[in-house]
Design a protein around this motif. Structure first.
Motif, PDB file in Angstrom:
ATOM      1  N   GLN A  46       0.750  -1.147   0.138  1.00  0.00           N
ATOM      2  CA  GLN A  46      -0.016   0.039   0.082  1.00  0.00           C
ATOM      3  C   GLN A  46       1.149   1.202   0.211  1.00  0.00           C
ATOM      4  OE1 GLN A  46      -3.077  -0.376  -0.349  1.00  0.00           O
ATOM      5  NE2 GLN A  46      -3.473   2.071  -0.414  1.00  0.00           N
ATOM      6  N   GLU A  50       1.025   4.196  -2.865  1.00  0.00           N
ATOM      7  CA  GLU A  50       0.990   5.627  -2.642  1.00  0.00           C
ATOM      8  C   GLU A  50       2.020   6.544  -3.146  1.00  0.00           C
ATOM      9  OE1 GLU A  50      -1.749   6.560  -1.677  1.00  0.00           O
ATOM     10  OE2 GLU A  50      -2.513   5.233  -0.620  1.00  0.00           O
ATOM     11  N   GLU A  94      -8.662   6.373   3.606  1.00  0.00           N
ATOM     12  CA  GLU A  94      -8.783   6.437   2.201  1.00  0.00           C
ATOM     13  C   GLU A  94     -10.095   7.304   1.841  1.00  0.00           C
ATOM     14  OE1 GLU A  94      -7.232   5.595  -0.301  1.00  0.00           O
ATOM     15  OE2 GLU A  94      -5.580   4.552   0.916  1.00  0.00           O
ATOM     16  N   GLN A 127      -9.848   5.528  -6.354  1.00  0.00           N
ATOM     17  CA  GLN A 127     -10.144   5.754  -4.943  1.00  0.00           C
ATOM     18  C   GLN A 127     -11.333   4.744  -4.759  1.00  0.00           C
ATOM     19  OE1 GLN A 127      -7.287   7.415  -3.582  1.00  0.00           O
ATOM     20  NE2 GLN A 127      -8.805   7.314  -2.074  1.00  0.00           N
ATOM     21  N   GLU A 130      -9.513   1.644  -4.068  1.00  0.00           N
ATOM     22  CA  GLU A 130      -8.830   1.755  -2.868  1.00  0.00           C
ATOM     23  C   GLU A 130      -9.786   1.606  -1.413  1.00  0.00           C
ATOM     24  OE1 GLU A 130      -5.411   1.555  -3.176  1.00  0.00           O
ATOM     25  OE2 GLU A 130      -4.887   3.637  -2.310  1.00  0.00           O
TER      26      GLU A 130
HETATM   27 FE1  FEO Z   1      -3.300   7.584  -2.677  1.00  0.00          FE
HETATM   28 FE2  FEO Z   1      -4.648   5.355  -1.003  1.00  0.00          FE
HETATM   29  O1  FEO Z   1      -5.014   6.895  -2.166  1.00  0.00           O
END
Ligand code: FEO
Length: 172
Positions: A46, A50, A94, A127, A130
């Motif tokens: 994760q 990012e 998120e 998103q 996410e």
């Molecule tokens: Fe960059 Fe986890 O949104």
């Protein structure tokens, strides 16, 4: 025209993406310290995700001849709660990022900046993914939270998360 207001907002978003990366790296360190290597690996993936988000904005700013301004990244927390609480925090984070992206899109519309709207479409879709990833893990974590063998099985499964693919290679 790529307005200064919009450029500043994208520079802020680059910082927010790096903060997200830092937050997930801190969560990875937390799980390492709790002997949950699969969850630590999931958080590390994760973190990498990012960094990709930050760099996509970074490249876009440069492509449009704008000046990237990197700002100080806030320190993330050191201590976190149970696995369920950590994934609740991931989902809440998120959801917050989603609203930042939506605000950026609103600003790009107000400024009549079509290329930025096009770029942000990728982030809007991202998103959705996410939030889905975080809520899927959270739902299953809640099912096994009081059953240590279940936590260990889930830890093993989360450790198999593949590395993210940079958007250029994904054709995005
Ligand atoms: Fe960059 Fe986890 O949104």
């Amino acid at each position: 025209m790529f307005t200064e207001r919009l450029q500043n907002a994208i520079n802020d978003q680059i910082n927010a993406e790096y903060y997200s990366a830092y937050l997930y790296l801190a969560m990875s360190a937390h799980f390492e310290s709790k002997d949950l290597p699969g969850m630590a690996a999931w958080m590390r993936m994760q973190y990498e995700e990012e960094i990709i988000h930050a760099l996509k904005f970074f490249d876009y700013m440069n492509d449009r001849g704008a000046r990237v301004v990197l700002k100080a990244i806030d320190a993330p927390p050191v201590e976190f709660g149970s696995p369920v609480e950590v994934f609740e925090e991931v989902l809440a984070h998120e959801q917050k990022v989603t609203s930042l992206i939506h605000n950026l899109y609103t600003l790009a519309m107000e400024e009549g900046d079509y290329p930025t709207q096009s770029l942000l479409q990728w982030y809007i879709d991202e998103q959705v993914e996410e939030e889905k990833n975080a809520s899927d893990v959270l739902a299953r974590m809640r099912m096994v939270q009081d059953y240590p063998p279940g936590i260990l099985m889930l830890d093993q499964e989360l450790g198999a998360r593949p590395a993210p693919t940079p958007p250029a290679q994904a054709g995005a």
